[in-house]
Design an enzyme around this catalytic site. Sequence first.
Site, PDB file in Angstrom:
ATOM      1  N   HIS A  88      -9.199   3.757  -1.172  1.00 12.59           N
ATOM      2  CA  HIS A  88      -9.612   2.428  -0.701  1.00 12.59           C
ATOM      3  C   HIS A  88     -10.766   1.887  -1.538  1.00 12.59           C
ATOM      4  O   HIS A  88     -10.777   0.709  -1.913  1.00 12.59           O
ATOM      5  CB  HIS A  88     -10.023   2.499   0.765  1.00 12.59           C
ATOM      6  CG  HIS A  88      -8.882   2.636   1.705  1.00 12.59           C
ATOM      7  ND1 HIS A  88      -9.045   2.688   3.069  1.00 12.59           N
ATOM      8  CD2 HIS A  88      -7.544   2.729   1.497  1.00 12.59           C
ATOM      9  CE1 HIS A  88      -7.870   2.800   3.651  1.00 12.59           C
ATOM     10  NE2 HIS A  88      -6.951   2.831   2.712  1.00 12.59           N
ATOM     11  N   TYR A  98     -10.005  -4.222   7.797  1.00 12.09           N
ATOM     12  CA  TYR A  98      -9.552  -3.366   8.891  1.00 12.09           C
ATOM     13  C   TYR A  98      -9.228  -4.192  10.133  1.00 12.09           C
ATOM     14  O   TYR A  98      -8.358  -3.814  10.926  1.00 12.09           O
ATOM     15  CB  TYR A  98     -10.612  -2.314   9.203  1.00 12.09           C
ATOM     16  CG  TYR A  98     -10.644  -1.182   8.194  1.00 12.09           C
ATOM     17  CD1 TYR A  98      -9.858  -0.059   8.355  1.00 12.09           C
ATOM     18  CD2 TYR A  98     -11.467  -1.257   7.070  1.00 12.09           C
ATOM     19  CE1 TYR A  98      -9.879   0.976   7.434  1.00 12.09           C
ATOM     20  CE2 TYR A  98     -11.495  -0.226   6.146  1.00 12.09           C
ATOM     21  CZ  TYR A  98     -10.694   0.881   6.329  1.00 12.09           C
ATOM     22  OH  TYR A  98     -10.718   1.893   5.398  1.00 12.09           O
ATOM     23  N   GLU A 140     -16.417   4.975   3.007  1.00 11.34           N
ATOM     24  CA  GLU A 140     -16.320   4.008   1.915  1.00 11.34           C
ATOM     25  C   GLU A 140     -17.669   3.366   1.623  1.00 11.34           C
ATOM     26  O   GLU A 140     -18.011   3.119   0.455  1.00 11.34           O
ATOM     27  CB  GLU A 140     -15.248   2.968   2.257  1.00 11.34           C
ATOM     28  CG  GLU A 140     -13.840   3.551   2.191  1.00 11.34           C
ATOM     29  CD  GLU A 140     -12.833   2.815   3.052  1.00 11.34           C
ATOM     30  OE1 GLU A 140     -13.060   1.627   3.364  1.00 11.34           O
ATOM     31  OE2 GLU A 140     -11.815   3.431   3.418  1.00 11.34           O
ATOM     32  N   TYR A 191     -10.520   9.173 -11.112  1.00 10.50           N
ATOM     33  CA  TYR A 191      -9.637   8.145 -11.650  1.00 10.50           C
ATOM     34  C   TYR A 191     -10.280   6.771 -11.526  1.00 10.50           C
ATOM     35  O   TYR A 191     -11.294   6.595 -10.836  1.00 10.50           O
ATOM     36  CB  TYR A 191      -8.283   8.160 -10.913  1.00 10.50           C
ATOM     37  CG  TYR A 191      -8.390   8.019  -9.411  1.00 10.50           C
ATOM     38  CD1 TYR A 191      -8.564   6.780  -8.793  1.00 10.50           C
ATOM     39  CD2 TYR A 191      -8.322   9.146  -8.582  1.00 10.50           C
ATOM     40  CE1 TYR A 191      -8.662   6.655  -7.423  1.00 10.50           C
ATOM     41  CE2 TYR A 191      -8.425   9.035  -7.206  1.00 10.50           C
ATOM     42  CZ  TYR A 191      -8.588   7.791  -6.630  1.00 10.50           C
ATOM     43  OH  TYR A 191      -8.707   7.670  -5.256  1.00 10.50           O
ATOM     44  N   TYR A 208      -5.274   5.390 -12.466  1.00  9.74           N
ATOM     45  CA  TYR A 208      -5.002   6.302 -13.575  1.00  9.74           C
ATOM     46  C   TYR A 208      -6.185   7.258 -13.730  1.00  9.74           C
ATOM     47  O   TYR A 208      -7.341   6.840 -13.766  1.00  9.74           O
ATOM     48  CB  TYR A 208      -4.783   5.529 -14.877  1.00  9.74           C
ATOM     49  CG  TYR A 208      -3.602   4.592 -14.808  1.00  9.74           C
ATOM     50  CD1 TYR A 208      -2.297   5.080 -14.864  1.00  9.74           C
ATOM     51  CD2 TYR A 208      -3.787   3.214 -14.651  1.00  9.74           C
ATOM     52  CE1 TYR A 208      -1.213   4.220 -14.774  1.00  9.74           C
ATOM     53  CE2 TYR A 208      -2.708   2.346 -14.563  1.00  9.74           C
ATOM     54  CZ  TYR A 208      -1.412   2.858 -14.618  1.00  9.74           C
ATOM     55  OH  TYR A 208      -0.337   2.008 -14.522  1.00  9.74           O
ATOM     56  N   SER A 209      -5.859   8.537 -13.839  1.00 10.20           N
ATOM     57  CA  SER A 209      -6.913   9.540 -14.023  1.00 10.20           C
ATOM     58  C   SER A 209      -7.600   9.336 -15.360  1.00 10.20           C
ATOM     59  O   SER A 209      -6.970   8.975 -16.358  1.00 10.20           O
ATOM     60  CB  SER A 209      -6.315  10.948 -13.974  1.00 10.20           C
ATOM     61  OG  SER A 209      -5.820  11.239 -12.692  1.00 10.20           O
ATOM     62  N   THR A 278      -3.392  14.801 -16.916  1.00  7.07           N
ATOM     63  CA  THR A 278      -4.545  13.942 -17.230  1.00  7.07           C
ATOM     64  C   THR A 278      -5.853  14.395 -16.572  1.00  7.07           C
ATOM     65  O   THR A 278      -6.859  14.545 -17.270  1.00  7.07           O
ATOM     66  CB  THR A 278      -4.243  12.468 -16.916  1.00  7.07           C
ATOM     67  OG1 THR A 278      -3.725  12.348 -15.583  1.00  7.07           O
ATOM     68  CG2 THR A 278      -3.215  11.919 -17.897  1.00  7.07           C
ATOM     69  N   VAL A 388      -2.290  14.150  -5.494  1.00  6.49           N
ATOM     70  CA  VAL A 388      -0.980  13.522  -5.381  1.00  6.49           C
ATOM     71  C   VAL A 388      -1.021  12.175  -6.078  1.00  6.49           C
ATOM     72  O   VAL A 388      -1.885  11.353  -5.779  1.00  6.49           O
ATOM     73  CB  VAL A 388      -0.564  13.338  -3.908  1.00  6.49           C
ATOM     74  CG1 VAL A 388       0.736  12.535  -3.813  1.00  6.49           C
ATOM     75  CG2 VAL A 388      -0.375  14.691  -3.234  1.00  6.49           C
TER      76      VAL A 388
END
Length: 400
Positions: A88, A98, A140, A191, A208-209, A278, A388
């Site tokens: 997030h 939210y 967050e 990432y 993207y890592s 990566t 993941v």
Amino acid sequence: MLSEQSVPVVRATLPAVAAALGDITELFYRKLFAAHPGLLRDLFNRGNQAGGEQQRALAGSVAAFAGLLLERPDARPDIVLGRIAHKHASLGITSDQYKTVHRHLFAALAEVLGDAVTPEVAAAWDEVYWLMANALMAIEARLYAEAGVTEGDVWRRMEVVGRREESPDALGLVLRPADGRSVPSFRPGQYVSVRSQLPDGSRQIRQYSLSAAPGRTELRITVKRVHGDGRPDGEVSTWLHERVREGDVLDVSAPFGDLTLAAGDGPLLLASAGIGITPVLAMLDHLAATGATRPVTVLHADRTPAAHAHRREQRALVDALPDARIHLFYEEPGDAAPEASAGRVDLAGVDVPPTLTAYLCGPVPFMRAVRGGLLRRGVAAEAVHYEVFGPDLGLIAGGR
């Protein structure tokens, strides 16, 4: 902690709610995007929406959190929700969103379950939602503070200063802040999000890592071109491969992610498959740059040596470490990699001390197989960490 009056209600209704969550989340997204079409255009991963992955992830996250409240009321929610919060934050999610999710989700709940949603049932599940949402918002907020940004203000303009084909389907992009400031700090394994302006006017986001170690004046990501195999090709990866050149400027988020290399001198196992290399590559690069002497075992699986992105770089980093070894597995090794094993990853010939810490990244079947093998060899479950690429119990948005 769920209130005493809500516990029996949630326990009694969880089976029915869980069974209907697929229909509830599908209707929720229809209502949400009808009221806020810009969310699908500029925030949510349209590919995951079309394939149903995000709906399943939302359903799974709500059901899993409700079960946690019932069965482990004293558990710290940040352990369960941390990965979602990192995703997030990388998207710039704000607390007011939210409320929007709540409104449309509970409208869908009432419509699907009908008269079963009594005032008591609605109040109990409302409590579940806000316990989850408030926990996420707190995590967050901490992540934004650690990144040195205000809520949701995660984007910076980054110039592409290098472009290299790392394999036929993997593109390395080197990024430098367009405003001349220093690159943001990060930990190996994290990432960034990239927001791309597509030809139809949408601004789709993908994560993207970072594929090189911190401490440099530039960042690097490696983008795998996603082929649909019967479904549409990945629209962002295709756009980056075909359109982006040196000198172009991209919107890139601050780095986030909870799969990070922990300090220490104990043995490590870094296992990857395909583009899962990566984050592992950034970890290896960091170990080499800091002169690490700890034992490191590297496993990588791929279709062929040619498909193995950063193959030579990975080998060079392993060779730079004094106590490291690499095991390669290719479905089709050919003559290019006589040292590799044919077929899928097999831990039979790999030294696995029970004290090692493992980091896994790749397709879920690959990670499941490696994790199972490690547990059978005596490695503690809490010492096996994974990443993941895709929706992973995401609440609002996600999908790398």
